[in-house]
Write a protein that holds these residues in place. Structure first.
Motif, PDB file in Angstrom:
ATOM      1  N   THR A  51       0.848  -1.183   0.000  1.00  0.00           N
ATOM      2  CA  THR A  51       0.000   0.000   0.000  1.00  0.00           C
ATOM      3  C   THR A  51       0.888   1.239   0.000  1.00  0.00           C
ATOM      4  N   ASP A  52       0.301   2.371  -0.404  1.00  0.00           N
ATOM      5  CA  ASP A  52       1.058   3.614  -0.351  1.00  0.00           C
ATOM      6  C   ASP A  52       0.563   4.461   0.820  1.00  0.00           C
ATOM      7  N   ASP A  53       1.150   5.650   0.974  1.00  0.00           N
ATOM      8  CA  ASP A  53       0.798   6.470   2.129  1.00  0.00           C
ATOM      9  C   ASP A  53      -0.562   7.136   1.990  1.00  0.00           C
ATOM     10  N   ARG A  54      -1.266   6.867   0.897  1.00  0.00           N
ATOM     11  CA  ARG A  54      -2.647   7.309   0.755  1.00  0.00           C
ATOM     12  C   ARG A  54      -3.620   6.149   0.958  1.00  0.00           C
ATOM     13  N   ASP A  55      -3.072   5.050   1.499  1.00  0.00           N
ATOM     14  CA  ASP A  55      -3.854   3.861   1.830  1.00  0.00           C
ATOM     15  C   ASP A  55      -4.458   3.209   0.597  1.00  0.00           C
ATOM     16  N   ARG A  56      -3.765   3.312  -0.531  1.00  0.00           N
ATOM     17  CA  ARG A  56      -4.204   2.646  -1.748  1.00  0.00           C
ATOM     18  C   ARG A  56      -3.484   1.310  -1.868  1.00  0.00           C
ATOM     19  N   THR A  57      -4.217   0.238  -2.124  1.00  0.00           N
ATOM     20  CA  THR A  57      -3.609  -1.064  -2.357  1.00  0.00           C
ATOM     21  C   THR A  57      -3.085  -1.104  -3.785  1.00  0.00           C
ATOM     22  N   LEU A  58      -1.835  -1.466  -3.948  1.00  0.00           N
ATOM     23  CA  LEU A  58      -1.172  -1.386  -5.239  1.00  0.00           C
ATOM     24  C   LEU A  58      -0.995  -2.765  -5.851  1.00  0.00           C
ATOM     25  N   PHE A  59      -1.077  -2.795  -7.166  1.00  0.00           N
ATOM     26  CA  PHE A  59      -0.793  -4.035  -7.884  1.00  0.00           C
ATOM     27  C   PHE A  59       0.693  -4.358  -7.752  1.00  0.00           C
ATOM     28  N   LYS A  60       1.005  -5.636  -7.574  1.00  0.00           N
ATOM     29  CA  LYS A  60       2.407  -6.032  -7.432  1.00  0.00           C
ATOM     30  C   LYS A  60       2.598  -7.444  -7.969  1.00  0.00           C
ATOM     31  N   THR A  61       3.842  -7.765  -8.318  1.00  0.00           N
ATOM     32  CA  THR A  61       4.228  -9.125  -8.660  1.00  0.00           C
ATOM     33  C   THR A  61       5.443  -9.493  -7.823  1.00  0.00           C
ATOM     34  N   GLY A 100       1.969  10.837  -6.482  1.00  0.00           N
ATOM     35  CA  GLY A 100       1.878  11.613  -5.263  1.00  0.00           C
ATOM     36  C   GLY A 100       2.314  10.885  -4.019  1.00  0.00           C
ATOM     37  N   ALA A 101       2.583   9.588  -4.101  1.00  0.00           N
ATOM     38  CA  ALA A 101       2.986   8.848  -2.906  1.00  0.00           C
ATOM     39  C   ALA A 101       4.445   9.123  -2.573  1.00  0.00           C
ATOM     40  N   ARG A 102       4.750   9.177  -1.295  1.00  0.00           N
ATOM     41  CA  ARG A 102       6.116   9.376  -0.837  1.00  0.00           C
ATOM     42  C   ARG A 102       6.693   8.127  -0.190  1.00  0.00           C
ATOM     43  N   THR A 103       5.813   7.289   0.360  1.00  0.00           N
ATOM     44  CA  THR A 103       6.287   6.055   0.995  1.00  0.00           C
ATOM     45  C   THR A 103       5.353   4.900   0.654  1.00  0.00           C
ATOM     46  N   LEU A 104       5.889   3.691   0.760  1.00  0.00           N
ATOM     47  CA  LEU A 104       5.119   2.469   0.584  1.00  0.00           C
ATOM     48  C   LEU A 104       5.166   1.667   1.874  1.00  0.00           C
ATOM     49  N   SER A 105       4.183   0.768   2.027  1.00  0.00           N
ATOM     50  CA  SER A 105       4.166  -0.156   3.161  1.00  0.00           C
ATOM     51  C   SER A 105       4.033  -1.574   2.637  1.00  0.00           C
ATOM     52  N   LEU A 106       4.746  -2.481   3.271  1.00  0.00           N
ATOM     53  CA  LEU A 106       4.745  -3.888   2.882  1.00  0.00           C
ATOM     54  C   LEU A 106       4.178  -4.694   4.040  1.00  0.00           C
ATOM     55  N   THR A 107       3.156  -5.524   3.779  1.00  0.00           N
ATOM     56  CA  THR A 107       2.543  -6.340   4.823  1.00  0.00           C
ATOM     57  C   THR A 107       2.520  -7.795   4.378  1.00  0.00           C
ATOM     58  N   LEU A 108       2.968  -8.692   5.255  1.00  0.00           N
ATOM     59  CA  LEU A 108       3.001 -10.129   4.974  1.00  0.00           C
ATOM     60  C   LEU A 108       2.255 -10.852   6.087  1.00  0.00           C
ATOM     61  N   THR A 109       1.212 -11.611   5.704  1.00  0.00           N
ATOM     62  CA  THR A 109       0.372 -12.329   6.660  1.00  0.00           C
ATOM     63  C   THR A 109       0.413 -13.814   6.355  1.00  0.00           C
ATOM     64  N   ASP A 110       0.511 -14.646   7.380  1.00  0.00           N
ATOM     65  CA  ASP A 110       0.560 -16.090   7.133  1.00  0.00           C
ATOM     66  C   ASP A 110      -0.818 -16.611   6.743  1.00  0.00           C
ATOM     67  N   TYR A 111      -0.831 -17.813   6.187  1.00  0.00           N
ATOM     68  CA  TYR A 111      -2.076 -18.444   5.734  1.00  0.00           C
ATOM     69  C   TYR A 111      -2.122 -19.861   6.307  1.00  0.00           C
ATOM     70  N   PRO A 112      -3.236 -20.346   6.826  1.00  0.00           N
ATOM     71  CA  PRO A 112      -4.550 -19.689   6.796  1.00  0.00           C
ATOM     72  C   PRO A 112      -4.925 -18.980   8.091  1.00  0.00           C
ATOM     73  N   THR A 113      -4.073 -19.045   9.127  1.00  0.00           N
ATOM     74  CA  THR A 113      -4.487 -18.527  10.433  1.00  0.00           C
ATOM     75  C   THR A 113      -4.535 -17.005  10.481  1.00  0.00           C
ATOM     76  N   GLY A 114      -3.620 -16.339   9.769  1.00  0.00           N
ATOM     77  CA  GLY A 114      -3.560 -14.882   9.810  1.00  0.00           C
ATOM     78  C   GLY A 114      -3.045 -14.329  11.125  1.00  0.00           C
ATOM     79  N   LYS A 115      -2.454 -15.186  11.961  1.00  0.00           N
ATOM     80  CA  LYS A 115      -1.967 -14.730  13.259  1.00  0.00           C
ATOM     81  C   LYS A 115      -0.617 -14.025  13.166  1.00  0.00           C
ATOM     82  N   LEU A 116       0.158 -14.380  12.159  1.00  0.00           N
ATOM     83  CA  LEU A 116       1.458 -13.737  11.962  1.00  0.00           C
ATOM     84  C   LEU A 116       1.299 -12.590  10.971  1.00  0.00           C
ATOM     85  N   GLN A 117       1.686 -11.405  11.391  1.00  0.00           N
ATOM     86  CA  GLN A 117       1.594 -10.256  10.478  1.00  0.00           C
ATOM     87  C   GLN A 117       2.861  -9.413  10.610  1.00  0.00           C
ATOM     88  N   LEU A 118       3.616  -9.385   9.531  1.00  0.00           N
ATOM     89  CA  LEU A 118       4.826  -8.586   9.466  1.00  0.00           C
ATOM     90  C   LEU A 118       4.543  -7.355   8.622  1.00  0.00           C
TER      91      LEU A 118
END
Length: 544
Positions: A479-489, A517-535
């Motif tokens: 996501t970017d600093d405007r809270d937009r989810t971005l396409f990625k590969t 217009g974005a200045r920063t990005l955020s990277l989030t990684l969540t485990d599957y299927p529990t979703g308990k781990l979130q980096l």
């Protein structure tokens, strides 16, 4: 040729069996039910049954035989018999015909088990997955999509009206006849909608879950399928047909669960894309409640496309970065077409606004006489994005002052020089590496680099915990600093990190076109299927 379908036969394809009624090797009957002679094996790759072509007194038929090891499993036998029951009750050109005596059992020689068989109409042609493969996965046209979506929806309408739903719609289960008629096949997973079944799922009693990765909706994967589950799978099927890519190749919005696929298609109208997203809504209550709703929406889509007074542009026609010319010419404003009341408003409507002004001022007569300074500015700026242009104020440009007295560089009005390069990210490496760690798992962004029209995040993963960690295709989100989810590969990143494993490196590629217009990005990684781990690594510096 005459094949023996006894799985224990040592020579099932003996050419000397061609004109015989008894297998020379195992002594089993070759003329099954005194009627069907098996000519060739079509498929034996599924774990459910073998599929043969059979000759029924000069007419080619399909014979499905339940695999031997499944004969003792009541659920497998039930599903096999269910397909026979459903198909014998449905009469539609888009459904294979099964006669009332199409299901039967027989004993082969040297076997104490019954073999369950189903004979049905043979559909000439390819299934849609094969058809796409023959075209090198070239996407179908919008016109073809409208025709095919209408055909399959009409078939589903027939199925649902008989109080059944399919539960396994996907490209391999849709055949295309040579005349263009589509046929829905493989009704072995069909389920009857009864009061008992609805009470079961309403009381949180799970039933058998049928899962086809990328096409099965969430509620069905949990054993709680409903008729609207067919619409989700059908929508995913058309994402594949319109893009040539498997649905799992696309990310999902981490907040809504919606598939992010629209920015990969060129010639699909907004109204059709909206309908497909409607069918794929993560929650079944937000999908069309019956097939007729889809058919009605298709009529509206076609009316929209046929109307010259409405605007229904391709969904990929989003505003992108532009190279600005060295000199700008005044052009007439683009006329904005009206949107009819019956047409849903596009999510991002590209409107072009032309704001032109001229500024002219007379200078003071200094040592060199009377000079004129002219300034003219025109911008062409999409409302959805903020373009970066060299001069954006309406004040006069600075005059070169390299001598003790001002020197006017132009004596006639002329436009200022505008940069001929589009905005590009300026990468700030000073804060790297960036790290997030939880439960022994570490996610690290080592560096950021620019490659063409994309930004590459070089990342590293390591699991020092005692348990392995799994991910799926939607586990990683940018996501970017405007809270937009971005396409990625992603490249090089695994779907599972073993316990106490080695470091794994890879890249995350993010196109820059749609995050102006974005200045920063955020990277989030969540485990599957529990979703308990979130980096999460916020504030990855990418300034413009």
């Amino acid at each position: 040729m005459s094949l023996c379908i006894n799985p224990r036969c040592l020579q099932p394809s003996d050419p000397l069996n061609a004109n015989s009624t008894i297998c020379r090797s195992c002594k089993s009957e070759l003329l099954v039910q005194q009627r069907y002679r098996i000519s060739r094996l079509l498929s034996d790759t599924s774990g459910f049954g073998a599929v043969y072509e059979a000759d029924d007194r000069g007419t080619a038929k399909i014979l499905k035989v339940l695999k031997e090891h499944l004969n003792a499993q009541p659920k497998a036998v039930e599903l096999f018999q269910k397909e026979a029951t459903v198909l014998s009750q449905l009469k539609h050109p888009g459904i294979p015909r099964v006669e009332e005596d199409g299901y039967f059992t027989f004993f082969s020689r040297n076997s104490e088990q019954l073999f369950h068989c189903l004979v049905m109409e043979k559909i000439e042609g390819f299934n849609l997955e094969e058809w796409m493969n023959h075209r090198d996965n070239e996407p179908i046209t919008q016109e073809q999509a409208l025709d095919w979506l209408k055909q399959i929806t009409q078939i589903l309408d027939q199925v649902h009206q008989q109080d059944y739903f399919h539960r396994d719609i996907k490209p391999p289960n849709i055949m295309r006849r040579p005349d263009g008629q589509l046929v829905l096949i493989d009704f072995g997973t069909a389920r009857e909608v009864t009061g008992t079944y609805l009470a079961k799922i309403g009381g949180s009693h799970n039933v058998t879950g049928i899962v086809s990765v990328g096409y099965t909706p969430p509620e069905q994967a949990g054993g709680r399928a409903v008729p609207q589950s067919d619409f989700f799978a059908l929508g995913r099927t058309f994402v594949y047909l319109l893009t040539g890519k498997h649905p799992n190749d696309f990310p999902e919005d981490s907040r809504t669960g919606e598939l992010i696929w629209r920015n990969t298609v060129d010639c699909v109208s907004q109204s059709l894309a909206d309908l497909i997203d409607y069918m794929m809504a993560p929650f079944p209550g937000n999908r069309p409640q019956n097939a007729q709703v889809i058919l009605d929406r298709l009529v509206e889509v076609e009316q929209t496309l046929n109307s010259r007074q409405t605007l229904d542009r391709p969904i990929k026609d989003y505003p992108l970065k532009r190279n600005l010319p060295n000199s700008l010419e005044l052009s007439e404003p683009t006329k904005i077409q009206s949107i009819s009341p019956n047409q849903s408003k596009p999510e991002k409507l590209l409107l072009r606004q032309f704001d032109s002004s001229k500024w002219l001022a007379g200078g003071t007569v200094l040592l060199m006489g009377l000079g004129g300074i002219g300034y003219w500015q025109s911008t062409q700026k999409p409302l959805a994005l903020t373009a970066a242009i060299t001069n954006t104020s309406l004040s006069p440009p600075e005059v070169s002052n390299t001598s003790s007295s001002p020197e006017v560089t132009n004596t006639s009005p002329s436009p200022p020089e505008v940069s001929n390069t589009s905005p590009s990210p300026q990468l700030n490496p000073s804060q790297f590496p960036l790290k997030s760690q939880e439960q022994g798992v570490t996610l690290e962004v080592l560096s950021v680099s620019k490659q063409g029209e994309s930004v590459l995040l070089n990342v590293k993963l390591k699991n020092e915990g005692a348990n392995s960690v799994r991910f799926n295709d939607s586990s990683l989100n940018v996501t970017d600093d405007r809270d937009r989810t971005l396409f990625k590969t992603t490249t090089g990143l695994p779907l599972e990190l073993p316990a106490n494993g080695k470091e794994v490196s890879g890249t995350v590629t993010v196109p820059t076109a749609l995050w102006e217009g974005a200045r920063t990005l955020s990277l989030t990684l969540t485990d599957y299927p529990t979703g308990k781990l979130q980096l999460k690594i916020p504030g990855i510096p990418v300034t413009r």
